[in-house]
Design a protein around this motif. Structure first.
Motif, mmCIF file in Angstrom:
data_model
loop_
_atom_site.group_PDB
_atom_site.id
_atom_site.type_symbol
_atom_site.label_atom_id
_atom_site.label_comp_id
_atom_site.label_asym_id
_atom_site.label_seq_id
_atom_site.Cartn_x
_atom_site.Cartn_y
_atom_site.Cartn_z
ATOM 1 N N LEU A 1 0.827 -1.210 0.000
ATOM 2 C CA LEU A 1 0.000 0.000 0.000
ATOM 3 C C LEU A 1 0.861 1.260 0.000
ATOM 4 C CD1 LEU A 1 -2.947 -1.033 2.317
ATOM 5 C CD2 LEU A 1 -2.817 -1.042 -0.184
ATOM 6 N N ILE A 2 2.016 1.210 0.652
ATOM 7 C CA ILE A 2 2.956 2.336 0.583
ATOM 8 C C ILE A 2 3.412 2.528 -0.869
ATOM 9 C CG2 ILE A 2 5.311 3.062 1.193
ATOM 10 C CD1 ILE A 2 4.768 1.874 4.002
ATOM 11 N N LEU A 3 3.723 1.421 -1.525
ATOM 12 C CA LEU A 3 4.126 1.501 -2.932
ATOM 13 C C LEU A 3 2.976 1.993 -3.807
ATOM 14 C CD1 LEU A 3 6.226 -1.778 -3.180
ATOM 15 C CD2 LEU A 3 7.093 0.566 -3.338
ATOM 16 N N ALA B 1 0.535 6.216 -6.946
ATOM 17 C CA ALA B 1 -0.652 7.062 -7.132
ATOM 18 C C ALA B 1 -0.282 8.537 -7.099
ATOM 19 C CB ALA B 1 -1.692 6.750 -6.056
ATOM 20 N N SER B 2 0.693 8.893 -6.283
ATOM 21 C CA SER B 2 1.108 10.301 -6.216
ATOM 22 C C SER B 2 1.739 10.769 -7.519
ATOM 23 C CB SER B 2 2.081 10.517 -5.053
ATOM 24 O OG SER B 2 3.361 9.970 -5.353
ATOM 25 N N LYS B 3 2.172 9.834 -8.341
ATOM 26 C CA LYS B 3 2.798 10.169 -9.622
ATOM 27 C C LYS B 3 1.795 10.337 -10.754
ATOM 28 C CE LYS B 3 6.979 9.469 -7.977
ATOM 29 N NZ LYS B 3 7.795 10.577 -7.611
ATOM 30 N N GLY B 4 0.600 9.722 -10.633
ATOM 31 C CA GLY B 4 -0.295 9.804 -11.772
ATOM 32 C C GLY B 4 -1.757 9.497 -11.507
ATOM 33 N N TRP C 1 -7.537 8.735 -1.726
ATOM 34 C CA TRP C 1 -8.310 7.642 -1.132
ATOM 35 C C TRP C 1 -7.435 6.795 -0.210
ATOM 36 C CZ3 TRP C 1 -8.137 2.241 -1.556
ATOM 37 C CH2 TRP C 1 -9.229 1.572 -0.978
ATOM 38 N N LEU C 2 -6.225 6.464 -0.683
ATOM 39 C CA LEU C 2 -5.313 5.650 0.134
ATOM 40 C C LEU C 2 -4.913 6.389 1.411
ATOM 41 C CD1 LEU C 2 -3.052 4.171 -2.666
ATOM 42 C CD2 LEU C 2 -4.504 2.854 -1.116
ATOM 43 N N LEU C 3 -4.576 7.674 1.277
ATOM 44 C CA LEU C 3 -4.126 8.434 2.449
ATOM 45 C C LEU C 3 -5.254 8.678 3.450
ATOM 46 C CD1 LEU C 3 -1.734 11.013 0.774
ATOM 47 C CD2 LEU C 3 -1.133 8.938 2.029
ATOM 48 N N ASN C 4 -6.484 8.593 3.010
ATOM 49 C CA ASN C 4 -7.620 8.788 3.907
ATOM 50 C C ASN C 4 -8.330 7.478 4.250
ATOM 51 O OD1 ASN C 4 -7.491 11.671 4.168
ATOM 52 N ND2 ASN C 4 -8.060 11.742 2.020
ATOM 53 N N HIS C 5 -7.727 6.358 3.900
ATOM 54 C CA HIS C 5 -8.325 5.057 4.189
ATOM 55 C C HIS C 5 -8.462 4.892 5.712
ATOM 56 C CE1 HIS C 5 -8.702 0.680 4.548
ATOM 57 N NE2 HIS C 5 -9.176 0.732 3.306
ATOM 58 N N LEU D 1 0.075 5.183 6.243
ATOM 59 C CA LEU D 1 0.613 5.698 4.980
ATOM 60 C C LEU D 1 1.040 7.159 5.107
ATOM 61 C CD1 LEU D 1 -1.945 4.108 2.493
ATOM 62 C CD2 LEU D 1 0.402 3.370 2.947
ATOM 63 N N ARG D 2 0.223 7.956 5.810
ATOM 64 C CA ARG D 2 0.593 9.373 6.007
ATOM 65 C C ARG D 2 1.851 9.492 6.863
ATOM 66 N NH1 ARG D 2 -4.942 9.603 6.777
ATOM 67 N NH2 ARG D 2 -4.665 9.765 9.033
ATOM 68 N N ALA D 3 1.961 8.680 7.912
ATOM 69 C CA ALA D 3 3.151 8.718 8.778
ATOM 70 C C ALA D 3 4.398 8.326 7.985
ATOM 71 C CB ALA D 3 2.967 7.793 9.979
#
Length: 128
Positions: A32-34, A39-42, A49-53, A60-62
């Protein structure tokens, strides 16, 4: 074409993360980190969605902000790698594969335990 590449990576990593949630010995958070990185690239919507899961978002935010890994995740990952290493010894795989796989997991475990852990202040500021 570039966006398709990044989105394909996101989908691949999310699928691998989902499999990791079901299978012992396979990580979830790493994939999920990957996925968040790709996702941040494109794919900004998927990144958000991932960062607010609700379950994985804080981790992921940490990771993104400070490169931190919670102690609970370190323990879980280390135990799963140890179990996988022991199981690997009982497979018919060639000795070189067993050694390479187990040495790689050991190196990953050392790297993982060298990562900082979130502090109380960073955890409380993430929840606000």
């Amino acid at each position: 074409m570039k966006i398709l590449f990044w989105r394909s990576l996101v989908i691949l990593f999310i699928i691998l993360g989902f499999i990791g949630a079901l299978l012992p010995g396979m990580p979830t958070t790493v994939f999920l980190i990957l996925a968040a990185w790709a996702a941040s690239k494109g794919w900004p919507q998927m990144d958000a969605w991932l960062l607010n899961h609700p379950k994985y978002g804080a981790t992921l935010r940490a990771w993104r902000q400070n490169g931190t890994v919670p102690r609970k995740a370190k323990y879980f990952a280390s135990i799963m790698m140890l179990l996988s290493a022991v199981m690997m010894l009982f497979t018919p795989a060639p000795l070189a594969v067993k050694v390479f796989t187990n040495v790689t997991m050991f190196a990953v475990a050392i790297w993982l335990w060298m990562r900082p852990e979130p502090t109380k202040t960073s955890q409380s500021s993430e929840s606000t």
